[in-house]
Design a protein around this motif. Structure first.
Motif, short mmCIF file in Angstrom:
data_model
loop_
_atom_site.label_atom_id
_atom_site.label_comp_id
_atom_site.label_asym_id
_atom_site.label_seq_id
_atom_site.Cartn_x
_atom_site.Cartn_y
_atom_site.Cartn_z
N ALA A 213 0.82 -1.22 0.00
CA ALA A 213 0.00 0.00 0.00
C ALA A 213 0.85 1.26 0.00
N CYS A 214 2.16 1.11 0.21
CA CYS A 214 3.02 2.27 0.43
C CYS A 214 3.89 2.53 -0.80
N LEU A 215 3.76 3.74 -1.35
CA LEU A 215 4.50 4.03 -2.59
C LEU A 215 6.01 4.03 -2.38
N PHE A 216 6.48 4.21 -1.17
CA PHE A 216 7.93 4.17 -0.97
C PHE A 216 8.45 2.73 -1.10
N TYR A 217 7.59 1.76 -0.77
CA TYR A 217 7.96 0.36 -0.99
C TYR A 217 7.70 -0.04 -2.44
N THR B 93 8.72 -1.02 4.32
CA THR B 93 7.45 -1.60 4.77
C THR B 93 6.93 -0.77 5.94
N PRO B 94 5.69 -0.27 5.85
CA PRO B 94 5.21 0.66 6.88
C PRO B 94 5.40 0.20 8.33
N ILE B 95 5.05 -1.05 8.62
CA ILE B 95 5.13 -1.48 10.02
C ILE B 95 6.58 -1.49 10.52
N TYR B 96 7.52 -1.72 9.61
CA TYR B 96 8.93 -1.74 9.99
C TYR B 96 9.41 -0.34 10.40
N LYS B 97 8.80 0.68 9.83
CA LYS B 97 9.19 2.06 10.16
C LYS B 97 8.93 2.36 11.64
N LEU B 98 8.07 1.54 12.24
CA LEU B 98 7.67 1.78 13.64
C LEU B 98 8.51 1.01 14.64
N ASP C 105 11.72 10.72 5.76
CA ASP C 105 11.92 10.79 4.30
C ASP C 105 10.95 9.86 3.57
N SER C 106 10.63 8.74 4.19
CA SER C 106 9.86 7.73 3.46
C SER C 106 8.46 7.54 4.02
N CYS C 107 7.92 8.58 4.64
CA CYS C 107 6.52 8.50 5.09
C CYS C 107 5.88 9.87 5.00
N THR C 108 4.76 9.94 4.32
CA THR C 108 4.02 11.20 4.20
C THR C 108 2.82 11.22 5.15
N MET C 109 2.71 10.20 5.98
CA MET C 109 1.56 10.01 6.88
C MET C 109 0.26 10.03 6.07
N CYS C 110 0.34 9.47 4.85
CA CYS C 110 -0.82 9.50 3.95
C CYS C 110 -1.92 8.55 4.39
N ALA C 111 -1.59 7.57 5.23
CA ALA C 111 -2.56 6.63 5.81
C ALA C 111 -3.12 5.62 4.82
N ARG C 112 -2.50 5.46 3.67
CA ARG C 112 -2.99 4.43 2.75
C ARG C 112 -2.78 3.04 3.36
N CYS C 113 -1.63 2.89 4.05
CA CYS C 113 -1.36 1.59 4.68
C CYS C 113 -2.40 1.31 5.77
N SER C 114 -2.84 2.36 6.45
CA SER C 114 -3.85 2.18 7.51
C SER C 114 -5.16 1.67 6.92
N ILE D 132 -1.36 2.81 10.99
CA ILE D 132 0.09 3.01 10.99
C ILE D 132 0.45 4.49 10.94
N ALA D 133 -0.31 5.27 10.15
CA ALA D 133 -0.01 6.70 10.06
C ALA D 133 -0.12 7.37 11.44
N TYR D 134 -1.10 6.94 12.23
CA TYR D 134 -1.29 7.46 13.59
C TYR D 134 -0.05 7.15 14.43
S1 SF4 Z 1 1.35 6.48 5.84
FE1 SF4 Z 1 1.59 6.41 3.59
S2 SF4 Z 1 3.74 6.88 3.23
FE2 SF4 Z 1 3.55 6.40 5.42
S3 SF4 Z 1 4.01 4.24 5.57
FE3 SF4 Z 1 1.80 4.38 5.31
S4 SF4 Z 1 1.45 4.24 3.09
FE4 SF4 Z 1 3.64 4.66 3.40
#
Ligand code: SF4
Ligand code: SF4
Length: 428
Positions: A37-41, A50-55, A96-105, A114-116
């Motif tokens: 779901a994450c464009l950076f991946y 991977t979003p969950i790994y960022k946490l 750098d690799s998260c816009t908090m766009c919440a698509r992963c959520s 995840i964005a939260y």
């Molecule tokens: S909030 Fe958006 S940019 Fe951030 S990890 Fe989730 S999908 Fe990727």
């Protein structure tokens, strides 16, 4: 702000772990669906995005401090503590690799927001001194000067003078008792002054009583982007003070996705009380004026137009149908993108990424997703409703040698507006 140290950072992370965070970590089934779901991946194929790994820093603190398993591991010396080196390494993943766009959520099958949690983890990064310099600079300017780009009142006044001289329209400032107080983003003031001119034209025609506020004209909330509730609160309070001083009934959030989330959804929680006014996004207001027959348009465009949904507006704000009804007011040839509305793909520059120079190269790579999505529509013109998305997309298309006009939706409505000889009197 207090001096940043690792200890403060870890304490901040501990404080951020609430019941939803604990339940999100314990319910993660490691399926990896958030990655897709994450464009950076998707645009790099690198598993570290991977979003969950960022946490991971927040997850480690949760496990060690709040779970029996983690406490036992810690007692036996088998745990992996969060260190300054780790936080330094994670700076790229969290900013750098998260816009908090919440698509992963939206995609996570167990509903993990995840964005939260990224937003919360950034609180620990700020407290430990690990936020990127570019985002820090924007936050300092927002607090001390009043805008993340350093735009002062006199710069706004100069733009107002130009607009008034060119258009013959009046831009009201500090009108006590006006119904609506309009906020702007610095980018609109400096890069897209046609937005403000468009507002003046539309509001004059529709008879909307409105004003700007000299002490609170900036909508961007750098505190939300960097992850500092203290800064976010200060910036929201500035708007609330301005709106209360002018006794307005509504505050209009401009064409800026995250500003709307910040003032409308996080704002009352940050200052700890409900607002004495309502917050509306400019597109919600324009749609209301359309429905009431107070604005009409003519000479619709015939070229193919598509619309980029700003993530904060659609996923966090639910403003999905309004822009589409408004698009029908300006073009007879609207084509939607495949993943539209709630599932829209980010432009790659939200959540502070565009003010973070460290992220420039990665942002351009991630932009491939938006580039391809736009190309699939075959559209001639791209319309959006966020000054930040607009700049990021302009830069991205330029990078890939694609020429395409990008226009703000409010400005398009103003361009097609039917202007009567005798507009209605402004309502009070
Ligand atoms: S909030 Fe958006 S940019 Fe951030 S990890 Fe989730 S999908 Fe990727
Ligand atoms: S999609 Fe949800 S459950 Fe699956 S790995 Fe990501 S956070 Fe965990």
């Amino acid at each position: 702000m207090s001096e940043a140290t690792l200890e403060r950072g870890i304490n901040a992370l501990k404080e951020q772990i609430d019941a939803p965070v604990a339940s999100f970590f314990s319910s993660c089934v490691s399926c990896g669906m958030c990655a897709e779901a994450c464009l950076f991946y998707t645009e790099t194929g690198d598993p570290k995005y991977t979003p969950i790994y960022k946490l991971e820093p927040l997850r480690r603190v949760w496990e060690q401090e709040y779970t029996l398993f983690g406490k036992v591991k810690k007692a036996l010396g088998l745990h992996k503590p969060v260190t300054d080196e780790m936080l330094e390494e994670w700076q790229e993943l969290l900013y750098d690799s998260c816009t908090m766009c919440a698509r992963c959520s939206m995609i996570c099958p167990v509903g993990n927001d995840i964005a939260y949690m990224i937003r919360k983890t950034r609180e620990g990064m700020v407290a430990s001194g690990n936020a990127p310099e570019g985002v820090k600079g924007a936050s300092v300017r927002a607090v001390t000067i009043g805008s993340p780009m350093g735009v002062k009142l006199n710069a706004l006044e100069a733009q107002i003078r130009h607009i008034e001289a060119d258009s013959g329209l009046k831009i009201p400032v500090d009108v006590e008792g006006a119904d609506y107080m309009a906020l702007l983003s610095s980018m609109e003031i400096m890069n897209f002054p046609e937005y403000l001119e468009g507002l003046a034209k539309i509001f004059k025609q529709a008879g909307v009583s409105w004003t700007l506020c000299s002490t609170a004209f900036e909508a961007t909330n750098s505190g939300i982007q960097i992850g500092s509730s203290d800064i976010a609160r200060t910036l929201v309070q500035r708007v609330v003070d301005g709106a209360e001083r002018l006794k307005v009934k509504y505050v209009i959030s401009p064409e800026c996705g995250h500003a709307y989330t910040a003032i409308r959804w996080e704002g009352p929680n940050l200052i700890g009380r409900p607002f004495p006014f309502r917050v509306v996004h400019i597109l919600e207001l324009l749609d209301e004026l359309r429905a009431a027959g107070r604005i009409k348009t003519k000479d619709l465009e015939t070229d193919t137009h598509t619309f980029h949904d700003p993530c904060s507006l659609v996923r966090k704000g639910g403003v999905i149908d309004e822009p589409r009804r408004l698009m029908d007011m300006v073009t007879s040839n609207f084509v939607d993108m495949k993943d539209r509305g709630k599932l829209a793909w980010c432009c790659g520059g939200g959540g502070g990424v565009s003010s973070n120079e460290d992220a420039d190269e990665l942002r351009i790579k991630a932009f491939k997703r938006k580039r391809d999505q736009i190309a699939e529509t075959g559209a001639d013109v791209l319309v959006t409703a966020c000054a930040n998305c607009r700049l990021v997309i302009e830069e991205g298309l330029e990078e890939y040698n694609i020429e395409m006009p990008i226009v703000g939706l409010s400005e398009m409505i103003a361009d097609h507006l039917v202007v009567d000889d005798e507009p209605e009197e402004a309502e009070k």
